[in-house]
Design a protein around this motif. Sequence first.
Motif, PDB file in Angstrom:
ATOM      1  N   GLN A  18       0.806  -1.213   0.000  1.00 54.54           N
ATOM      2  CA  GLN A  18       0.000   0.000   0.000  1.00 54.54           C
ATOM      3  C   GLN A  18       0.844   1.270   0.000  1.00 54.54           C
ATOM      4  OE1 GLN A  18      -3.358  -0.305  -0.396  1.00 54.54           O
ATOM      5  NE2 GLN A  18      -3.194   1.882  -0.879  1.00 54.54           N
ATOM      6  N   ALA A  19       1.968   1.242   0.685  1.00 53.68           N
ATOM      7  CA  ALA A  19       2.842   2.422   0.712  1.00 53.68           C
ATOM      8  C   ALA A  19       3.329   2.770  -0.690  1.00 53.68           C
ATOM      9  CB  ALA A  19       4.029   2.179   1.633  1.00 53.68           C
ATOM     10  N   PHE A  20       3.623   1.751  -1.492  1.00 51.73           N
ATOM     11  CA  PHE A  20       4.071   1.994  -2.860  1.00 51.73           C
ATOM     12  C   PHE A  20       2.928   2.526  -3.719  1.00 51.73           C
ATOM     13  CE2 PHE A  20       7.190  -1.754  -2.159  1.00 51.73           C
ATOM     14  CZ  PHE A  20       8.074  -0.916  -1.503  1.00 51.73           C
ATOM     15  N   VAL A  21       1.762   1.927  -3.589  1.00 47.58           N
ATOM     16  CA  VAL A  21       0.603   2.349  -4.367  1.00 47.58           C
ATOM     17  C   VAL A  21       0.259   3.807  -4.065  1.00 47.58           C
ATOM     18  CG1 VAL A  21      -1.865   1.979  -4.755  1.00 47.58           C
ATOM     19  CG2 VAL A  21      -0.327   0.012  -4.540  1.00 47.58           C
ATOM     20  N   ASP A  22       0.257   4.160  -2.802  1.00 48.72           N
ATOM     21  CA  ASP A  22      -0.076   5.535  -2.410  1.00 48.72           C
ATOM     22  C   ASP A  22       0.967   6.528  -2.893  1.00 48.72           C
ATOM     23  OD1 ASP A  22      -2.295   4.508  -1.141  1.00 48.72           O
ATOM     24  OD2 ASP A  22      -1.430   4.603   0.883  1.00 48.72           O
ATOM     25  N   TYR A  23       2.221   6.153  -2.802  1.00 53.56           N
ATOM     26  CA  TYR A  23       3.318   7.030  -3.245  1.00 53.56           C
ATOM     27  C   TYR A  23       3.213   7.312  -4.742  1.00 53.56           C
ATOM     28  CZ  TYR A  23       8.236   8.349  -4.174  1.00 53.56           C
ATOM     29  OH  TYR A  23       9.393   8.971  -4.564  1.00 53.56           O
ATOM     30  N   VAL A  24       3.031   6.273  -5.530  1.00 49.10           N
ATOM     31  CA  VAL A  24       2.910   6.444  -6.981  1.00 49.10           C
ATOM     32  C   VAL A  24       1.668   7.271  -7.317  1.00 49.10           C
ATOM     33  CG1 VAL A  24       2.510   5.231  -9.160  1.00 49.10           C
ATOM     34  CG2 VAL A  24       4.231   4.382  -7.549  1.00 49.10           C
ATOM     35  N   ALA A  25       0.590   7.061  -6.588  1.00 54.06           N
ATOM     36  CA  ALA A  25      -0.638   7.831  -6.838  1.00 54.06           C
ATOM     37  C   ALA A  25      -0.395   9.319  -6.606  1.00 54.06           C
ATOM     38  CB  ALA A  25      -1.756   7.333  -5.939  1.00 54.06           C
ATOM     39  N   ARG A  26       0.360   9.667  -5.577  1.00 53.33           N
ATOM     40  CA  ARG A  26       0.671  11.079  -5.317  1.00 53.33           C
ATOM     41  C   ARG A  26       1.483  11.666  -6.467  1.00 53.33           C
ATOM     42  NH1 ARG A  26       1.346   9.113  -0.060  1.00 53.33           N
ATOM     43  NH2 ARG A  26       3.606   8.910  -0.245  1.00 53.33           N
ATOM     44  N   LEU A  27       2.492  10.942  -6.891  1.00 54.60           N
ATOM     45  CA  LEU A  27       3.367  11.454  -7.940  1.00 54.60           C
ATOM     46  C   LEU A  27       2.652  11.576  -9.279  1.00 54.60           C
ATOM     47  CD1 LEU A  27       6.696   9.532  -7.207  1.00 54.60           C
ATOM     48  CD2 LEU A  27       5.946  11.760  -6.351  1.00 54.60           C
ATOM     49  N   SER A  28       1.767  10.651  -9.569  1.00 55.32           N
ATOM     50  CA  SER A  28       1.099  10.640 -10.875  1.00 55.32           C
ATOM     51  C   SER A  28       0.118  11.788 -11.054  1.00 55.32           C
ATOM     52  CB  SER A  28       0.380   9.305 -11.086  1.00 55.32           C
ATOM     53  OG  SER A  28      -0.674   9.154 -10.144  1.00 55.32           O
ATOM     54  N   GLN A  29      -0.146  12.533  -9.989  1.00 52.53           N
ATOM     55  CA  GLN A  29      -1.014  13.704 -10.097  1.00 52.53           C
ATOM     56  C   GLN A  29      -0.264  14.953 -10.554  1.00 52.53           C
ATOM     57  OE1 GLN A  29      -4.379  13.355  -9.737  1.00 52.53           O
ATOM     58  NE2 GLN A  29      -3.736  11.210  -9.560  1.00 52.53           N
ATOM     59  N   ARG A  30       1.036  14.875 -10.611  1.00 49.60           N
ATOM     60  CA  ARG A  30       1.815  16.055 -10.997  1.00 49.60           C
ATOM     61  C   ARG A  30       1.613  16.369 -12.482  1.00 49.60           C
ATOM     62  NH1 ARG A  30       5.188  18.004  -7.396  1.00 49.60           N
ATOM     63  NH2 ARG A  30       6.449  19.056  -8.985  1.00 49.60           N
ATOM     64  N   PRO A  31       1.383  17.634 -12.817  1.00 52.32           N
ATOM     65  CA  PRO A  31       1.169  18.006 -14.222  1.00 52.32           C
ATOM     66  C   PRO A  31       2.308  17.581 -15.145  1.00 52.32           C
ATOM     67  CG  PRO A  31       0.519  19.803 -12.784  1.00 52.32           C
ATOM     68  CD  PRO A  31       1.182  18.776 -11.906  1.00 52.32           C
ATOM     69  N   ALA A  32       3.547  17.701 -14.688  1.00 51.51           N
ATOM     70  CA  ALA A  32       4.684  17.318 -15.522  1.00 51.51           C
ATOM     71  C   ALA A  32       4.678  15.825 -15.806  1.00 51.51           C
ATOM     72  CB  ALA A  32       5.995  17.721 -14.854  1.00 51.51           C
ATOM     73  N   TYR A  33       4.315  15.030 -14.811  1.00 55.35           N
ATOM     74  CA  TYR A  33       4.210  13.580 -15.016  1.00 55.35           C
ATOM     75  C   TYR A  33       3.156  13.275 -16.066  1.00 55.35           C
ATOM     76  CZ  TYR A  33       3.140   8.679 -14.115  1.00 55.35           C
ATOM     77  OH  TYR A  33       2.907   7.329 -14.266  1.00 55.35           O
ATOM     78  N   ARG A  34       2.018  13.936 -15.974  1.00 57.06           N
ATOM     79  CA  ARG A  34       0.935  13.686 -16.920  1.00 57.06           C
ATOM     80  C   ARG A  34       1.324  14.104 -18.330  1.00 57.06           C
ATOM     81  NH1 ARG A  34      -4.687  15.349 -13.762  1.00 57.06           N
ATOM     82  NH2 ARG A  34      -4.607  13.664 -12.203  1.00 57.06           N
ATOM     83  N   ARG A  35       1.988  15.259 -18.456  1.00 60.10           N
ATOM     84  CA  ARG A  35       2.420  15.703 -19.786  1.00 60.10           C
ATOM     85  C   ARG A  35       3.394  14.704 -20.394  1.00 60.10           C
ATOM     86  NH1 ARG A  35       2.994  20.675 -17.144  1.00 60.10           N
ATOM     87  NH2 ARG A  35       5.273  20.475 -17.164  1.00 60.10           N
ATOM     88  N   ALA A  36       4.382  14.291 -19.618  1.00 59.13           N
ATOM     89  CA  ALA A  36       5.389  13.360 -20.126  1.00 59.13           C
ATOM     90  C   ALA A  36       4.759  12.034 -20.525  1.00 59.13           C
ATOM     91  CB  ALA A  36       6.471  13.138 -19.070  1.00 59.13           C
ATOM     92  N   THR A  37       3.853  11.541 -19.709  1.00 59.72           N
ATOM     93  CA  THR A  37       3.186  10.269 -19.999  1.00 59.72           C
ATOM     94  C   THR A  37       2.355  10.365 -21.268  1.00 59.72           C
ATOM     95  OG1 THR A  37       3.119   9.710 -17.641  1.00 59.72           O
ATOM     96  CG2 THR A  37       1.589   8.540 -19.094  1.00 59.72           C
TER      97      THR A  37
END
Length: 209
Positions: free
Chosen positions: A176-195
């Motif tokens: 769960q710690a990994f899932v939550d961490y990735v979920a936080r990061l994936s909300q970043r606009p730069a992450y979304r643009r790059a993806t």
Amino acid sequence: MAEKILFYTHPMSRGRIVRWMLEEVGTPYQAEIMQFGTTMKDPEYRAVNPMGKVPAIVHGKTVVTECAAICAYLADTFPEANLAPPVKERGDYYRWMFFAAGPLEASVTNRTLGVDIPTERQRMVGYGNYAEVIATLERAVGNNDYIGGYRFSAADVYVGSQIAWGLQFGTIEKRQAFVDYVARLSQRPAYRRATEIDDALVREMKAAS
């Protein structure tokens, strides 16, 4: 530095880490899409990276390969992006950046390949064993919002990418710690643009094949 960054990559490679980092930095860059087994192995590109692998960047006269090194270089070269803590506060930043580049990647790779390190030989291996690596990483991302503590940094780009891929492909246990961490990061606009950019390139390649 005013020079545009030349970024060698492939959308189904570790280059996705560097594209995310470049989007976080917000500096102009030109992406050159390389192909496995062909353009990556050409002498022209081997002059940039003798390993014939991506990613790599060229910034003026500076050439940087290896994802962790590129992330650290970009954070230092573009301090206005605030992607590295002050030098006196970089203990965790350096620790986890290189923990992911060393023990984490080595242990995950060996486990995926079925390489079993006998208990009596584990002291000869830098990471010891997979279980200890994963437990250590779980504590690190479970105790704070970000890997270095209270603020997002280039270390999160690198460590977060490693964990996200591991969860996606089943090479890192779904805790769960990994899932939550990735979920936080994936909300970043730069992450979304790059993806979005890399996912679109993958679709184009599949349509053309």
